[in-house]
Design a protein around this motif. Structure first.
Motif, mmCIF file in Angstrom:
data_model
loop_
_atom_site.group_PDB
_atom_site.id
_atom_site.type_symbol
_atom_site.label_atom_id
_atom_site.label_comp_id
_atom_site.label_asym_id
_atom_site.label_seq_id
_atom_site.Cartn_x
_atom_site.Cartn_y
_atom_site.Cartn_z
ATOM 1 N N GLU A 241 16.064 -11.822 -6.683
ATOM 2 C CA GLU A 241 17.367 -11.868 -6.420
ATOM 3 C C GLU A 241 17.623 -13.890 -7.288
ATOM 4 N N ILE A 242 16.502 -14.503 -7.154
ATOM 5 C CA ILE A 242 16.786 -15.615 -7.054
ATOM 6 C C ILE A 242 15.830 -15.967 -8.325
ATOM 7 N N ILE A 243 14.336 -15.284 -8.954
ATOM 8 C CA ILE A 243 13.547 -15.405 -9.784
ATOM 9 C C ILE A 243 13.243 -14.111 -10.541
ATOM 10 N N PRO A 244 11.906 -14.434 -11.854
ATOM 11 C CA PRO A 244 12.071 -13.079 -12.531
ATOM 12 C C PRO A 244 11.127 -12.439 -11.710
ATOM 13 N N ALA A 245 10.832 -11.399 -11.035
ATOM 14 C CA ALA A 245 10.277 -10.489 -9.708
ATOM 15 C C ALA A 245 9.563 -8.956 -10.583
ATOM 16 N N THR A 246 8.031 -8.620 -9.288
ATOM 17 C CA THR A 246 8.035 -7.372 -9.779
ATOM 18 C C THR A 246 7.326 -6.462 -8.747
ATOM 19 N N PHE A 247 7.602 -5.957 -7.901
ATOM 20 C CA PHE A 247 7.005 -5.680 -6.435
ATOM 21 C C PHE A 247 6.374 -4.099 -7.288
ATOM 22 N N TYR A 248 4.570 -3.939 -6.479
ATOM 23 C CA TYR A 248 4.268 -2.904 -7.387
ATOM 24 C C TYR A 248 3.381 -2.160 -5.691
ATOM 25 N N PHE A 249 2.741 -0.747 -5.743
ATOM 26 C CA PHE A 249 2.502 -0.445 -5.119
ATOM 27 C C PHE A 249 0.451 -0.305 -5.441
ATOM 28 N N ILE A 250 -0.372 -0.152 -4.109
ATOM 29 C CA ILE A 250 -1.046 -0.630 -4.999
ATOM 30 C C ILE A 250 -2.039 1.460 -3.175
ATOM 31 N N GLY A 251 -2.117 2.326 -3.905
ATOM 32 C CA GLY A 251 -2.810 3.933 -4.050
ATOM 33 C C GLY A 251 -3.701 3.897 -2.782
ATOM 34 N N ILE A 252 -3.629 4.770 -1.378
ATOM 35 C CA ILE A 252 -4.100 4.347 -0.310
ATOM 36 C C ILE A 252 -4.748 5.604 0.051
ATOM 37 N N ARG A 253 -4.205 6.611 -0.634
ATOM 38 C CA ARG A 253 -3.992 7.694 -0.023
ATOM 39 C C ARG A 253 -5.897 8.523 -0.715
ATOM 40 N N VAL B 18 0.722 -1.166 -0.081
ATOM 41 C CA VAL B 18 0.140 -0.202 0.360
ATOM 42 C C VAL B 18 1.152 1.106 -0.424
ATOM 43 N N SER B 19 0.167 2.221 -0.744
ATOM 44 C CA SER B 19 1.214 3.132 -0.894
ATOM 45 C C SER B 19 0.150 4.969 -0.689
ATOM 46 N N HIS B 20 0.737 5.343 0.644
ATOM 47 C CA HIS B 20 -0.474 6.867 1.070
ATOM 48 C C HIS B 20 0.605 7.717 -0.494
ATOM 49 N N ASP B 21 1.082 7.475 -1.236
ATOM 50 C CA ASP B 21 1.987 8.722 -2.522
ATOM 51 C C ASP B 21 0.958 8.281 -3.160
ATOM 52 N N HIS B 22 -0.271 7.157 -4.095
ATOM 53 C CA HIS B 22 -0.950 7.019 -5.130
ATOM 54 C C HIS B 22 -2.322 7.240 -4.034
ATOM 55 N N PRO B 23 -3.438 8.330 -5.334
ATOM 56 C CA PRO B 23 -4.418 7.955 -5.147
ATOM 57 C C PRO B 23 -5.234 6.172 -5.164
ATOM 58 N N THR B 24 -6.533 6.552 -4.295
ATOM 59 C CA THR B 24 -7.347 5.184 -4.228
ATOM 60 C C THR B 24 -6.592 4.426 -4.808
ATOM 61 N N GLY B 25 -6.958 2.867 -5.082
ATOM 62 C CA GLY B 25 -6.510 2.124 -6.307
ATOM 63 C C GLY B 25 -5.613 2.682 -7.359
ATOM 64 N N VAL B 26 -4.890 2.996 -7.393
ATOM 65 C CA VAL B 26 -4.405 3.548 -8.563
ATOM 66 C C VAL B 26 -3.323 2.674 -8.328
ATOM 67 N N ILE B 27 -2.325 1.429 -9.510
ATOM 68 C CA ILE B 27 -1.264 1.176 -9.597
ATOM 69 C C ILE B 27 0.219 1.599 -9.509
ATOM 70 N N GLY B 28 0.685 1.658 -8.612
ATOM 71 C CA GLY B 28 2.504 2.451 -9.532
ATOM 72 C C GLY B 28 3.495 0.928 -9.530
ATOM 73 N N SER B 29 4.188 1.160 -10.114
ATOM 74 C CA SER B 29 5.261 0.679 -10.344
ATOM 75 C C SER B 29 6.116 0.626 -11.379
ATOM 76 N N ARG B 30 7.903 0.168 -11.609
ATOM 77 C CA ARG B 30 8.859 0.919 -12.955
ATOM 78 C C ARG B 30 9.300 0.072 -12.511
ATOM 79 N N SER B 31 10.018 -0.100 -14.116
ATOM 80 C CA SER B 31 10.966 -1.551 -14.625
ATOM 81 C C SER B 31 12.558 -1.179 -13.283
ATOM 82 N N GLY B 32 13.723 -2.209 -13.079
ATOM 83 C CA GLY B 32 14.812 -2.099 -13.005
ATOM 84 C C GLY B 32 14.422 -1.874 -11.130
ATOM 85 N N PRO B 33 15.021 -0.865 -10.857
ATOM 86 C CA PRO B 33 15.685 -0.573 -9.295
ATOM 87 C C PRO B 33 13.923 -0.043 -9.085
ATOM 88 N N LEU B 34 13.527 -0.407 -7.758
ATOM 89 C CA LEU B 34 12.530 0.608 -7.044
ATOM 90 C C LEU B 34 12.499 0.714 -5.970
#
Length: 461
Positions: free
Chosen positions: A407-419, A233-249
């Motif tokens: 570090e072991i397998i392809p992965a993606t971490f993402y944020f979901i807005g709660i603001r 969860v992320s207070h930087d994004h309005p509720t329901g908005v998904i945020g992420s990026r490729s590479g280092p997050l």
């Protein structure tokens, strides 16, 4: 219309949806316009799914993915009784927070819900963790992870479901993470006949300063798994908005502690002077040695040098943290911190021993998103929720033990807005005033489910 205006409209839209869902059980039918602003569905409330196994839903046409498949997942997530169940689960967890590796009741709640849904699982991993699975039982395997632990913080939010445990609080949203993954489990179980492989659900203990991910991996959490996703969860994004990026997050994070003493030969060396000189030299590692385009941090956060005003101490202890977005920069900082501390105090007739607490699992590498998995997340989110519900997230200096999976397998971490300013959901994680907009719960469940099901679908196409 600029992105800021779109995000404001999105927040208003989701608030309206939440209000509609609150009163849905009093109506003979529910008519909701979902977040992508293109889907208008009219559904009659069905028998309470929380009392038994989820009904089998989903057309066999979804064996080849279409927009209708995304719409079906979103409809399942927003069923009034499902939303009510998600809120009950999250509030129960929130009222009963448990610290790292102590998540016994949280784990019991998860297993009870998995049993109710007819989902198989293995327990325990990493003391309180769970590995569950839905689908064919065979390859390919894709995983979705949620962390379960709370923080040693006294909650200051006054509401009906405030923490019942003094000094403990879900101040980082892990209660929501568990709930979203259970919501995804409900959706995926009802569509199990469509899964072209196996979805692995990981309920992990001890993300907060416990490195539960490493112990989950040691206990077989990633056996056969070829890709993994997780949300925060992320207070930087309005509720329901998904945020992420490729590479280092997220940055890699480490801590250090140095003990400074006089050399065995004794002498008149000044420990305070030596330690202070070392602190100043540490500040030069980033400012003088790092590229300004490669964000790094070295901070001394503790300095203990005696308690008397007229007696020199015989030992000085100092410590701090360091962070970087690449493994090469991160481990370079470790090397230079040790060198600077040891060699700088030696100039002034002192010795230093430096501890990075590797044996206590206090080193978190950077969390780096795999480009193909990131693109998959973005595509799934846009098709599910619409363009306005996906944002490129800035890099964050915070750290996450999800990095060990990445570090072991392809992965993606993402944020979901709660603001949500109207609800007061504006405080950062680890604040005693932290709270979430529960309108994010069905969104997170839908995204988890769609990401996993569609990964299997397209992997086997």
């Amino acid at each position: 219309m600029d992105n800021f205006q779109k995000l404001n409209l999105l927040s208003i839209s989701l608030t309206i949806i939440n209000l509609s869902l609150t009163f849905a059980t009093e109506l003979p039918f529910l008519e909701v316009k979902y977040p992508n602003n293109n889907i208008l569905l009219r559904s009659t409330p069905t028998k309470n799914q929380s009392s038994g196994l989820p009904s089998r839903v989903g057309s066999d046409e979804c064996r080849v993915w279409t927009q209708a498949c995304s719409e079906e997942i979103l409809r399942l997530a927003y069923e009034p009784e499902n939303v009510a169940w998600l809120k009950r689960v999250r509030r129960t967890i929130h009222e009963n927070p448990e610290l790292a590796f102590e998540e016994y009741e949280t784990s019991r709640l998860v297993r009870t819900e998995l049993d109710r849904l007819g989902i198989q699982y293995r327990y325990p991993l990493a003391k309180t963790g769970i590995r569950a699975w839905i689908g064919s039982g065979g390859p390919p395997f894709v995983a979705v992870r949620a962390d379960m632990d709370a923080l040693p913080i006294q909650e200051l939010v006054e509401w009906k479901h405030k923490s019942k445990v003094a000094g403990k609080m879900h101040a980082c949203g892990h209660d929501a993470h568990v709930t979203m993954l259970l919501g995804a489990a409900h959706i995926l179980k009802s569509r199990e006949h469509l899964l072209k492989g196996t979805v692995v659900l990981l309920f992990q203990p001890a993300e907060e300063a416990g490195n539960g991910a490493k112990k989950m991996i040691e206990d077989g959490a990633l056996d056969d798994v070829e890709a993994i996703f997780a949300v925060h969860v992320s207070h930087d994004h309005p509720t329901g908005v998904i945020g992420s990026r490729s590479g280092p997050l997220l940055a890699g994070c480490g801590i250090f502690r140095a003990v400074i003493n006089l050399e065995e030969s004794g002498g008149s060396a000044d420990l305070i002077l030596a330690a202070s000189s070392a602190v100043i030299s540490l500040q030069g590692i980033v400012s003088r040695e790092a590229s300004p385009l490669d964000a790094q941090v070295v901070s001394v956060t503790s300095f203990q040098g005696g308690h008397s005003l007229d007696v020199a101490p015989d030992t000085v202890v100092l410590g701090g943290t360091f962070r970087a977005f690449s493994n090469s920069s991160f481990y370079y900082l470790m090397k230079r911190i040790r060198e600077v501390l040891v060699e700088q105090v030696e100039v002034l007739g002192c010795t230093a021993t430096v501890n990075f607490f590797e044996k206590q699992n206090a080193i978190y590498p950077p969390t780096t998103n795999h480009d193909a998995m990131y693109k998959h997340l973005k595509k799934v989110t846009v098709d599910l929720l619409g363009d306005n519900h996906f944002a490129i997230a800035p890099q964050v200096m915070g750290a996450e033990d999800f990095a060990f999976y990445s570090e072991i397998i392809p992965a993606t971490f993402y944020f979901i807005g709660i603001r949500n300013e109207e609800l007061g959901s504006v405080h950062i994680g680890h604040s005693p005033h932290f709270m979430i907009d529960e309108g994010s719960l069905p969104v997170g469940a839908a995204v988890h489910a769609a990401v996993a099901e569609r990964y299997l679908n397209e992997k086997c196409s």
